[in-house]
Design a protein around this motif. Structure first.
Motif, PDB file in Angstrom:
ATOM      1  N   ARG A 199      27.929 -22.641  -7.458  1.00 30.73           N
ATOM      2  CA  ARG A 199      28.967 -23.677  -7.783  1.00 30.73           C
ATOM      3  C   ARG A 199      27.746 -23.449  -9.490  1.00 30.73           C
ATOM      4  O   ARG A 199      29.056 -24.073 -10.609  1.00 30.73           O
ATOM      5  N   LYS A 200      26.762 -23.951  -9.761  1.00 30.41           N
ATOM      6  CA  LYS A 200      26.383 -24.181 -10.706  1.00 30.41           C
ATOM      7  C   LYS A 200      25.535 -22.964 -11.443  1.00 30.41           C
ATOM      8  O   LYS A 200      25.290 -23.637 -12.635  1.00 30.41           O
ATOM      9  N   TYR A 201      25.533 -22.260 -10.749  1.00 32.04           N
ATOM     10  CA  TYR A 201      24.149 -20.729 -11.275  1.00 32.04           C
ATOM     11  C   TYR A 201      25.864 -19.647 -11.673  1.00 32.04           C
ATOM     12  O   TYR A 201      25.829 -19.448 -10.689  1.00 32.04           O
ATOM     13  N   THR A 202      24.850 -18.555 -12.100  1.00 27.96           N
ATOM     14  CA  THR A 202      25.479 -17.224 -12.043  1.00 27.96           C
ATOM     15  C   THR A 202      24.518 -16.581 -11.605  1.00 27.96           C
ATOM     16  O   THR A 202      23.453 -17.319 -12.002  1.00 27.96           O
ATOM     17  N   ILE A 203      24.014 -15.349 -11.040  1.00 26.79           N
ATOM     18  CA  ILE A 203      23.201 -14.885 -10.330  1.00 26.79           C
ATOM     19  C   ILE A 203      22.158 -14.828 -11.216  1.00 26.79           C
ATOM     20  O   ILE A 203      20.701 -14.784 -11.486  1.00 26.79           O
ATOM     21  N   GLU A 204      22.601 -14.162 -12.333  1.00 31.02           N
ATOM     22  CA  GLU A 204      21.874 -14.095 -13.244  1.00 31.02           C
ATOM     23  C   GLU A 204      20.932 -15.157 -13.957  1.00 31.02           C
ATOM     24  O   GLU A 204      19.263 -15.314 -14.008  1.00 31.02           O
ATOM     25  N   GLN A 205      22.205 -16.134 -14.635  1.00 28.64           N
ATOM     26  CA  GLN A 205      21.075 -17.332 -14.485  1.00 28.64           C
ATOM     27  C   GLN A 205      20.026 -18.386 -13.338  1.00 28.64           C
ATOM     28  O   GLN A 205      18.671 -18.658 -13.518  1.00 28.64           O
ATOM     29  N   TYR A 206      21.168 -17.690 -11.895  1.00 25.69           N
ATOM     30  CA  TYR A 206      19.889 -17.886 -10.534  1.00 25.69           C
ATOM     31  C   TYR A 206      18.252 -17.280 -10.845  1.00 25.69           C
ATOM     32  O   TYR A 206      17.090 -17.742 -10.589  1.00 25.69           O
ATOM     33  N   ILE A 207      19.118 -16.061 -11.553  1.00 20.62           N
ATOM     34  CA  ILE A 207      17.204 -14.781 -11.577  1.00 20.62           C
ATOM     35  C   ILE A 207      16.621 -15.669 -12.758  1.00 20.62           C
ATOM     36  O   ILE A 207      14.538 -16.012 -12.586  1.00 20.62           O
ATOM     37  N   GLU A 208      16.828 -15.931 -13.687  1.00 22.43           N
ATOM     38  CA  GLU A 208      16.346 -17.138 -14.949  1.00 22.43           C
ATOM     39  C   GLU A 208      15.107 -17.710 -14.659  1.00 22.43           C
ATOM     40  O   GLU A 208      14.086 -17.812 -14.158  1.00 22.43           O
ATOM     41  N   GLN A 209      16.467 -18.368 -14.061  1.00 23.17           N
ATOM     42  CA  GLN A 209      15.700 -19.640 -13.790  1.00 23.17           C
ATOM     43  C   GLN A 209      15.005 -19.898 -12.537  1.00 23.17           C
ATOM     44  O   GLN A 209      13.455 -20.212 -12.677  1.00 23.17           O
ATOM     45  N   GLY A 210      14.280 -18.730 -11.677  1.00 25.64           N
ATOM     46  CA  GLY A 210      13.789 -18.673 -10.526  1.00 25.64           C
ATOM     47  C   GLY A 210      12.399 -18.085 -10.770  1.00 25.64           C
ATOM     48  O   GLY A 210      11.028 -17.979 -10.938  1.00 25.64           O
ATOM     49  N   LEU A 211      13.048 -16.932 -12.213  1.00 32.47           N
ATOM     50  CA  LEU A 211      11.542 -16.065 -13.155  1.00 32.47           C
ATOM     51  C   LEU A 211      11.075 -17.297 -13.970  1.00 32.47           C
ATOM     52  O   LEU A 211       9.402 -17.343 -13.624  1.00 32.47           O
ATOM     53  N   SER A 212      11.206 -18.252 -14.231  1.00 34.11           N
ATOM     54  CA  SER A 212      10.217 -19.001 -15.171  1.00 34.11           C
ATOM     55  C   SER A 212       9.748 -19.929 -14.213  1.00 34.11           C
ATOM     56  O   SER A 212       8.400 -20.410 -14.407  1.00 34.11           O
ATOM     57  N   LEU A 213      10.791 -20.345 -12.549  1.00 31.36           N
ATOM     58  CA  LEU A 213       9.144 -21.112 -12.427  1.00 31.36           C
ATOM     59  C   LEU A 213       8.558 -21.043 -11.418  1.00 31.36           C
ATOM     60  O   LEU A 213       7.443 -21.353 -11.588  1.00 31.36           O
ATOM     61  N   TYR A 214       8.837 -19.414 -11.179  1.00 28.97           N
ATOM     62  CA  TYR A 214       7.824 -18.826 -10.185  1.00 28.97           C
ATOM     63  C   TYR A 214       6.542 -18.383 -11.242  1.00 28.97           C
ATOM     64  O   TYR A 214       5.029 -17.820 -10.821  1.00 28.97           O
ATOM     65  N   MET A 215       6.503 -17.374 -12.371  1.00 30.13           N
ATOM     66  CA  MET A 215       5.860 -17.303 -13.188  1.00 30.13           C
ATOM     67  C   MET A 215       5.006 -18.975 -13.879  1.00 30.13           C
ATOM     68  O   MET A 215       4.521 -18.811 -14.169  1.00 30.13           O
TER      69      MET A 215
END
Lengths: 228, 228, 228, 228
Positions: D192-208
């Motif tokens: 509802r809130k993210y595309t898969i690419e946005q999700y990837i981006e958010q995740g990489l930011s957080l985990y990095m």
DNA sequence: GATGAATGAGGCTTCATTCAT
DNA sequence: GATGAATGAAGCCTCATTCAT
């Protein structure tokens, strides 16, 4: 509506079946429906289990569900099979007869004899139709109406030829249909006193007394050559 | 199985009840049977649960088993209650009538009207009798025969007084009984075309045409004062 | 949303039940649902029969249908019971805590401990939700969202007080929820290396490293008095 | 879908097939497993009948049992096929990349994209593994561990090269694996809130943010040339 | 090698009946 | 006398699996 276009014994527009081979489908449905008619007639729809039907038909319980949607569907087909036999045999008995009064008498007599032959099954139709959902019940009513028309046509022919007085054809039709059905419905009592042929004779006498016109009465002797 | 300590019209002698007070027993049985007639008529015996009957009767499910042996017993009483109503109302309608033909017509008409009033229940008797064990079924047949006798007596009186020709009284009785029952059995179709009074009128015309003697035909006008 | 208005352990708006006594209904549903959680968790929904549930709950199979609509309904209640326990216990663990970071750590830790305590049941929710019809599935999703909000509020408080950097609260919430759930989902592997407390510790370290602001790092020591 | 005709990535050693031709065996198993993945994913393992699978695969039900031991066996192969696709595609995406951080980011991103492409199938693995007997379940766990190692190696490389701080590689691996899986498990909400690419981006930011060392932070800009 | 009709065990569910309160 | 919760025996139906063709 007279002679059937479809082969005798044909059961219902094949409700969706998992089995492909049409001949097999017909055979199986026939086989299972026959067992069902017997059992349902004998001990009633609800007192008969699907397993009973399967056993009597010599198949497994599971197989039934490849040819019928559910238990109700078996009942539907069983009842239709009975009604179907009316529609097949009555016209058959009248082949070659042309005198309206003879045709009338033969139609009524045949109806009674078919009821007699499938007495239990006829009762089944009365007893169990209500067990079916409305839509399926309608199918039966329609089939029944068609059968009634066979009788109605004979009566109408007698009226048209002046042998019967002016009368409400539909009304008389229903009385005659019930006359035939009564043999099954009240068999426990009627059979104590009458054979089926005596019953037919009594009925024809009564209803012809009610229907014949003056011309009809005069015509009558030629129709009952052997008797009276 | 029955034991009617007194008037035969009584609803089933308490087949063995755990409750003492006789008045209460009668009231409860009546109350429950009435609910049952309605439900059984409407949705069929097997489609009706004991809980349904209890709910409609406003009692608990457990209570039913203090007044009935089992579910079949409820059905038996329910059917008998219907037949009973025939036996009560037909004689009542004939009080004060003396002309045999008038009595005959009134008996048939009343029978039809009672059937009409309890149409669903009449069908119930046809549908569900087979659900009962043989012994109980016989009870119903006996009660039915008794009702038939009411009609038979009227016919016999007409024959004896010369208004009807010599005919097989029992046979005609059955035709007339079926005529009345048909109104319920084929109501879905007959009611499209006739009101109950029209149906009665049609039927009386037809069957009188079948039965009247010469004397009967002459007597007829005095019986149909208002019409024709 | 914080403290529950309804008594703990309350299950679902009582779906229509034949039984009147509300206390009994609650007790029975609880009793049956508990047995179901255990069995469904252990051998899966479809591998568990209703009879199994009845046996384990110590009731008859028939009784279950006085408290649940069908087998799916048992699953629904079983899953909701699990989710409900999250919603009850997380707030309870935070009573009396005021420091946002402490509250955050306690919320996550409690979530993990509740998952640990009902590990099999948590897996059940993942495994079996799809077995439910869409409408019932939505009920579960809603309940889950509510639980997530408990975590989200803690994160938001940390952000608002400047202890966490600006971040996508919803996104982090989901990562933390999955962190807790993973303990159950991957227990077969994680438990080889970590105790639940070690797992919590590792997780808090990792996710705090990802979230803390400069101010947060400075504040941290006061929050971890006993350690490091 | 895959084709490696031999290496270990091969779909299950034919557990014992009645069919000789090895190429045919592989083709059939592939064909049936693909149909199964789709159906199991869509409506669940137990809600899918073997007949359904046969229909979708365009073969007869009987044929399936010449290539699979039983229904469970189909599920096993179906799940393995999914996991297998991870193990194939992640390395493929990293061919030619040498920078550890780039490789790490690409591995995670690819994992997410594969999950996205086979979202339903990923959920299937979570939902249905428990349906299998212990022995077969172990096969799946092993395959999963192998996939995890692909991620673990990337993380280890980052740690070894000083780009990531000292951390528990296995622990972080599991968090990242769950990060990817969550996209499937919580897709109803996340999408509802993210595309898969946005999700990837958010995740990489957080985990990095959670993993990078000082050196890593300095190195980062060279890895994200196009942005920021 | 492939088909698909047939089997039959087993699951879910209903409901007549009982019995403790 | 009355209640209604509880029981448990069936019944309908599904579906994995087999086997004759």
């Amino acid at each position: 509506m007279r002679a059937d276009e479809k082969p005798e014994g044909d059961l219902q527009p094949p409700i969706k079946t998992r089995v492909a081979d049409a001949a097999l489908v017909r055979r199986r449905r026939q086989q299972i429906a026959s067992a069902a008619v017997e059992l349902f007639s004998d001990r009633g729809y609800y007192r008969t289990t699907v397993q009973d039907v399967a056993d009597k038909a010599g198949v497994s319980a599971g197989l039934i569900y490849q040819y019928f949607q559910d238990k109700d569907d078996i009942l539907l087909v069983a009842i239709l099979e009975v009604i179907e036999s009316y529609r097949t045999e009555i016209p058959a008995s009248m082949v070659g007869l042309s005198d309206p009064l003879v045709r009338f008498r033969e139609a009524v007599a045949t109806y009674c004899r078919v009821v007699d032959a499938r007495r239990e099954a006829t009762v089944l139709a009365y007893r169990s139709t209500k067990s079916l959902p409305a839509e399926r019940r309608r199918l039966i009513m329609e089939a029944e109406t068609e059968t009634n028309n066979l009788i109605a046509e004979c009566i109408q022919a007698c009226v048209d030829s002046g042998l019967f007085r002016q009368l409400d054809v539909e009304f008389v039709t229903y009385q005659l249909v019930m006359f035939a059905h009564s043999w099954a419905l009240k068999h426990w009592r009627l059979s104590r006193k009458y054979t089926i042929e005596q019953y037919i004779e009594q009925g024809l006498s009564l209803y012809m007394a009610a229907c014949l016109s003056q011309a009809g009465w005069r015509h009558l002797p030629s129709v009952l050559p052997g008797r009276q």
